[in-house]
Design an enzyme around this catalytic site. Structure first.
Site, short mmCIF file in Angstrom:
data_model
loop_
_atom_site.label_atom_id
_atom_site.label_comp_id
_atom_site.label_asym_id
_atom_site.label_seq_id
_atom_site.Cartn_x
_atom_site.Cartn_y
_atom_site.Cartn_z
N ASP A 39 13.87 6.73 1.11
CA ASP A 39 13.74 5.26 1.15
C ASP A 39 15.09 4.65 1.54
O ASP A 39 16.04 4.67 0.76
CB ASP A 39 13.29 4.74 -0.22
N ASP B 71 16.51 1.74 -0.75
CA ASP B 71 17.00 2.23 -2.05
C ASP B 71 18.31 3.00 -1.90
O ASP B 71 19.22 2.87 -2.73
CB ASP B 71 15.93 3.11 -2.71
N ARG C 110 6.76 -3.21 2.07
CA ARG C 110 5.50 -2.49 2.26
C ARG C 110 4.76 -2.40 0.95
O ARG C 110 5.30 -1.98 -0.06
CB ARG C 110 5.78 -1.05 2.72
N THR D 221 -1.34 0.16 0.29
CA THR D 221 -1.97 0.01 1.62
C THR D 221 -0.99 0.28 2.76
O THR D 221 -1.40 0.44 3.91
CB THR D 221 -2.49 -1.43 1.79
C1 PRP Z 1 11.09 0.03 4.67
C2 PRP Z 1 11.91 0.01 5.95
C3 PRP Z 1 11.02 -0.75 6.88
C4 PRP Z 1 9.63 -0.33 6.47
C5 PRP Z 1 9.13 0.71 7.43
O1 PRP Z 1 11.21 -1.16 3.99
O2 PRP Z 1 13.18 -0.56 5.78
O3 PRP Z 1 11.16 -2.17 6.79
O4 PRP Z 1 9.76 0.25 5.16
O5 PRP Z 1 7.84 1.06 7.14
P1 PRP Z 1 6.63 0.67 8.10
O6 PRP Z 1 7.06 1.03 9.49
O7 PRP Z 1 5.51 1.58 7.61
O8 PRP Z 1 6.30 -0.77 7.94
P2 PRP Z 1 10.57 -1.39 2.54
O9 PRP Z 1 9.23 -2.02 2.70
O10 PRP Z 1 10.63 -0.10 1.77
O11 PRP Z 1 11.49 -2.49 1.92
P3 PRP Z 1 13.04 -2.42 1.53
O12 PRP Z 1 13.82 -2.41 2.82
O13 PRP Z 1 13.22 -3.67 0.74
O14 PRP Z 1 13.28 -1.18 0.72
N1 URA Z 2 10.54 3.25 4.63
C1 URA Z 2 11.60 4.02 4.31
O1 URA Z 2 12.62 3.52 3.80
N2 URA Z 2 11.51 5.35 4.54
C2 URA Z 2 10.44 5.92 5.09
O2 URA Z 2 10.43 7.14 5.30
C3 URA Z 2 9.34 5.10 5.42
C4 URA Z 2 9.43 3.76 5.19
#
Ligand code: PRP
Ligand code: URA
Length: 210
Positions: A201, A204, A105, A109
């Protein structure tokens, strides 16, 4: 396949384990184990209506009526956090193939940015289980499902552990044919697009990159 639907889990073990998962005091090792255990339980629910074909099995004693799955399965974790749900789903469906969709993400945005995608060539013939612990705005899940449909996937289910109403709305509007299996439906998103109360997160916490 039945009509698309939101399935929010009510199994006491899932409720108990999600509460432990949420705690800011849960360390990386325990977080990983809990994601694994919860995904296994959600996986059982999400596969409950997979169609089967009757067959006959010869036991050491007699002929028995048996069943086998009509369709093979493809697991598709959304990177990174979806990786934590792969092993438990493979425990349930060891012969599943695995595709990967890399999305992150944009923090400003909140739009998903694609960085890696690789699917098995026969994905169109398989039941596809998309794996991601978090359904926040729904942008990542909607983009992943669109990508899968572009590659011919027709039977798609989405498995999430924690979701927000905003994300559920996004999926039901963009992909009304996709069933969503959600461990817990939370209250809302905050101004940074994080689920409230959520668990922070997920990527993380799963990989210890906080
Ligand atoms: C997180 C999560 C989803 C997304 C959800 O991933 O694992 O993929 O955000 O958010 P959304 O519904 O608003 O799209 P992130 O982009 O943080 O990547 P990561 O898994 O590499 O930490
Ligand atoms: N992605 C995450 O990992 N946590 C949230 O709460 C939203 C998006």
């Amino acid at each position: 396949m039945s009509d698309a639907k939101l399935h929010v889990m009510d199994h006491p073990l899932i409720l108990h384990k999600i509460s432990m998962l949420r705690s800011k005091d849960t360390n990386t090792k325990d977080f990983r184990e809990l994601i694994n255990e919860i995904a296994l339980l959600i996986g059982c629910e999400a596969t409950r209506d997979l169609p089967v074909t009757e067959c006959s099995v010869t036991t050491p004693i007699a002929e028995a009526a048996g069943y086998h799955l009509q369709h093979q399965v493809c697991l598709v974790p959304i990177l990174r956090a979806g990786l934590g749900m792969v092993d438990p789903l493979l425990t349930l469906i060891p012969a599943a193939k695995i595709g990967h969709i890399g999305l992150s993400r944009d923090p400003a945005t909140l739009a998903p940015v694609e960085y890696y995608c690789k699917l098995p060539p026969d994905v169109a013939e398989r039941v596809v289980l998309v794996l991601d612990p978090m359904l926040a705005t729904g942008g990542s899940a909607a983009a992943a499902i669109s990508f899968l449909k572009k590659h011919g996937a027709k039977h798609i289910k989405m498995l999430n552990i924690v979701g927000a109403p905003e994300g559920v709305k996004t999926i039901s509007e963009a992909h009304p044919d996709v069933d969503v299996y959600l461990g817990c439906l939370d209250e809302k998103l905050n101004d940074h697009g994080y689920i409230v109360p959520g668990l922070g997160d997920a990527g993380d916490r799963l990989f210890g990159t906080l």
